[in-house]
Write a protein that holds these residues in place. Structure first.
Motif, PDB file in Angstrom:
ATOM      1  N   ARG A 231      18.307  10.262  -0.150  1.00  0.00           N
ATOM      2  CA  ARG A 231      16.845  10.222  -0.063  1.00  0.00           C
ATOM      3  C   ARG A 231      16.210  10.566  -1.407  1.00  0.00           C
ATOM      4  N   GLU A 232      16.888  11.411  -2.190  1.00  0.00           N
ATOM      5  CA  GLU A 232      16.341  11.760  -3.507  1.00  0.00           C
ATOM      6  C   GLU A 232      16.166  10.512  -4.369  1.00  0.00           C
ATOM      7  N   ARG A 233      17.119   9.593  -4.272  1.00  0.00           N
ATOM      8  CA  ARG A 233      17.019   8.350  -5.038  1.00  0.00           C
ATOM      9  C   ARG A 233      15.858   7.497  -4.530  1.00  0.00           C
ATOM     10  N   LEU A 234      15.668   7.449  -3.204  1.00  0.00           N
ATOM     11  CA  LEU A 234      14.543   6.691  -2.653  1.00  0.00           C
ATOM     12  C   LEU A 234      13.216   7.256  -3.141  1.00  0.00           C
ATOM     13  N   LEU A 235      13.108   8.565  -3.168  1.00  0.00           N
ATOM     14  CA  LEU A 235      11.862   9.182  -3.623  1.00  0.00           C
ATOM     15  C   LEU A 235      11.597   8.871  -5.093  1.00  0.00           C
ATOM     16  N   GLU A 236      12.668   8.808  -5.872  1.00  0.00           N
ATOM     17  CA  GLU A 236      12.520   8.466  -7.290  1.00  0.00           C
ATOM     18  C   GLU A 236      11.999   7.042  -7.450  1.00  0.00           C
ATOM     19  N   VAL A 237      12.584   6.106  -6.695  1.00  0.00           N
ATOM     20  CA  VAL A 237      12.137   4.715  -6.769  1.00  0.00           C
ATOM     21  C   VAL A 237      10.726   4.577  -6.201  1.00  0.00           C
ATOM     22  N   ALA A 238      10.427   5.351  -5.157  1.00  0.00           N
ATOM     23  CA  ALA A 238       9.093   5.286  -4.560  1.00  0.00           C
ATOM     24  C   ALA A 238       8.015   5.613  -5.586  1.00  0.00           C
ATOM     25  N   GLU A 239       8.324   6.530  -6.511  1.00  0.00           N
ATOM     26  CA  GLU A 239       7.349   6.879  -7.541  1.00  0.00           C
ATOM     27  C   GLU A 239       7.009   5.685  -8.420  1.00  0.00           C
TER      28      GLU A 239
ATOM     29  N   VAL B 186       6.712  -1.199 -18.449  1.00  0.00           N
ATOM     30  CA  VAL B 186       6.471   0.234 -18.633  1.00  0.00           C
ATOM     31  C   VAL B 186       7.560   0.845 -19.524  1.00  0.00           C
ATOM     32  N   GLU B 187       8.787   0.887 -19.018  1.00  0.00           N
ATOM     33  CA  GLU B 187       9.839   1.608 -19.739  1.00  0.00           C
ATOM     34  C   GLU B 187      10.205   0.945 -21.061  1.00  0.00           C
ATOM     35  N   ALA B 188      10.434  -0.364 -21.055  1.00  0.00           N
ATOM     36  CA  ALA B 188      10.843  -1.027 -22.296  1.00  0.00           C
ATOM     37  C   ALA B 188       9.717  -1.024 -23.320  1.00  0.00           C
TER      38      ALA B 188
ATOM     39  N   GLY C  50       0.838  -1.191   0.000  1.00  0.00           N
ATOM     40  CA  GLY C  50       0.000   0.000   0.000  1.00  0.00           C
ATOM     41  C   GLY C  50       0.867   1.232   0.000  1.00  0.00           C
ATOM     42  N   PRO C  51       0.300   2.387  -0.332  1.00  0.00           N
ATOM     43  CA  PRO C  51       1.089   3.621  -0.453  1.00  0.00           C
ATOM     44  C   PRO C  51       1.896   3.958   0.796  1.00  0.00           C
ATOM     45  N   ASP C  52       1.325   3.730   1.975  1.00  0.00           N
ATOM     46  CA  ASP C  52       2.019   4.099   3.208  1.00  0.00           C
ATOM     47  C   ASP C  52       3.197   3.170   3.515  1.00  0.00           C
ATOM     48  N   ASP C  53       3.248   2.020   2.856  1.00  0.00           N
ATOM     49  CA  ASP C  53       4.329   1.064   3.096  1.00  0.00           C
ATOM     50  C   ASP C  53       5.593   1.393   2.305  1.00  0.00           C
ATOM     51  N   VAL C  54       5.465   2.188   1.256  1.00  0.00           N
ATOM     52  CA  VAL C  54       6.537   2.282   0.266  1.00  0.00           C
ATOM     53  C   VAL C  54       7.840   2.807   0.857  1.00  0.00           C
ATOM     54  N   MET C  55       7.813   3.987   1.485  1.00  0.00           N
ATOM     55  CA  MET C  55       9.059   4.556   2.000  1.00  0.00           C
ATOM     56  C   MET C  55       9.647   3.730   3.144  1.00  0.00           C
ATOM     57  N   PRO C  56       8.852   3.253   4.117  1.00  0.00           N
ATOM     58  CA  PRO C  56       9.452   2.384   5.139  1.00  0.00           C
ATOM     59  C   PRO C  56      10.078   1.122   4.552  1.00  0.00           C
TER      60      PRO C  56
ATOM     61  N   SER D 201       3.151   4.459  -8.704  1.00  0.00           N
ATOM     62  CA  SER D 201       2.442   4.376  -9.980  1.00  0.00           C
ATOM     63  C   SER D 201       1.654   3.079 -10.106  1.00  0.00           C
ATOM     64  N   PHE D 202       1.949   2.110  -9.220  1.00  0.00           N
ATOM     65  CA  PHE D 202       1.188   0.862  -9.160  1.00  0.00           C
ATOM     66  C   PHE D 202       0.369   0.785  -7.874  1.00  0.00           C
ATOM     67  N   GLY D 203      -0.033   1.943  -7.360  1.00  0.00           N
ATOM     68  CA  GLY D 203      -0.852   1.979  -6.155  1.00  0.00           C
ATOM     69  C   GLY D 203      -0.087   1.662  -4.888  1.00  0.00           C
TER      70      GLY D 203
END
Length: 315
Positions: free
Chosen positions: A36-44, A261-263, A17-23, A48-50
């Motif tokens: 942390r900037e890299r973590l935020l990038e990966v978190a996106e 997605v990307e490929a 779930g969304p609240d789980d992502v950063m922890p 994007s998958f809820g």
């Protein structure tokens, strides 16, 4: 099932779930000095998958598929998210489990793909708890090969092109880590190439295939295995491509984001017909393989010097 009285499915874990992502991501990179900037990038990618990684759901599906195949109870624990391995092993102890086979959801040699699971086993073991025995690498097992060949055949059928090139993908790792994988080094890449060759052979194909890499992270000055899958697609002369995620046993976020997605987006921009083969998942041959591994003689653990941990540079 040999001398085992339980099976422990040991996996990476993922947010649900969304609240789980950063922890979750903070657990993954703890001690590595990742900005942390890299973590935020990966978190996106996850958001994007809820905020849900597919890996936990696929592990649940695998457990349900295994139940009719095995005559022992099945437990599940993760390295980075609930259910955590240490909590699961305490429950196994309370249930009276004496000796459990450990099926790690990674088929190949290497620090992240093998040695770290040995470290997990040592970390989560408890006094008076079950003996935990990690099963061997299985990238060349006929069950894994059959599952990947079948899923690749289905992707080729969806594409409808006899001239499609098979492009096998696996998680890139630092070159220094690849060079120390296995007793004499280079085993991670060698095992992946062996699996790709076996899958291609099972399909009866004599066309060339390629092994490329995905999901690179880390500072740009550190060399990682190349070519990256996106760079390969930009340069390929193939008229059509089937991506085969040979380095993964289920759809991690890296599979669904990097490939689906990307490929796919890049292939559409290039006008390149592309399909992606499914991971082994719950294919019947893959499910049977787990029981067959449990019936084999108990594997000899790798030497402690095998696949050493990488040197971490703090940011």
């Amino acid at each position: 099932m040999g001398n085992y009285d339980a099976l422990l499915l040991l996996s990476f874990g993922g947010p649900e779930g969304p609240d789980d992502v950063m922890p979750f991501l903070e657990n993954v990179v703890r001690g590595r000095g990742v900005p942390r900037e890299r973590l935020l990038e990966v978190a996106e990618h996850y958001q994007s998958f809820g905020g849900v990684s597919p890996i936990n759901g696929q592990n649940r599906d695998l457990i349900e598929a295994l139940r009719p195949e095995l005559d022992v109870p099945i437990y599940w624990g993760n390295r980075n998210w609930h259910p955590f391995g240490e909590d699961t092993v305490r429950r196994m102890k309370a249930d009276g489990v004496r000796k459990a086979a450990v099926f790690a959801t990674s088929a190949f040699a290497g620090y992240s793909s093998c040695r770290q699971y040995y470290e997990d086993i040592a970390r989560i073991s408890v006094e008076g708890g079950p003996e935990l025995v990690k099963m061997r690498h299985f990238g060349d097992h006929p069950g894994f090969v059959a599952a990947m060949a079948d899923h690749t055949r289905q992707a080729l059928d969806r594409l409808g092109r006899d001239d499609a090139r098979l492009v096998f993908t696996a998680h890139s790792i630092p070159v220094s880590m690849a060079e120390t994988a296995g007793p004499s080094g280079g085993l991670y890449e060698a095992q992946l190439r062996r699996s790709a060759e076996l899958v291609s052979r099972a399909l009866g194909r004599d066309q060339p295939w390629e092994l490329v890499w995905q999901s690179r992270s880390g500072p740009p000055q550190v060399p990682w295995l190349e070519p990256d899958v996106l760079d390969h697609l930009r340069k390929t002369s193939a008229p059509a491509v089937v991506l085969v995620p040979i380095g993964f046993v289920s759809d991690h976020m890296e599979v669904v984001f990097d490939l689906d997605v990307e490929a796919r987006q890049l292939a559409a921009e290039l006008g390149l017909p592309l399909e992606r083969a499914a991971t082994a998942g719950t294919h019947p041959a893959f499910v049977r393989m787990v029981g067959e591994l449990m019936a084999e003689p108990e594997p000899v653990p790798c030497a402690l010097t095998c696949c050493p941990a990488p040197v971490r540079r703090q940011a």
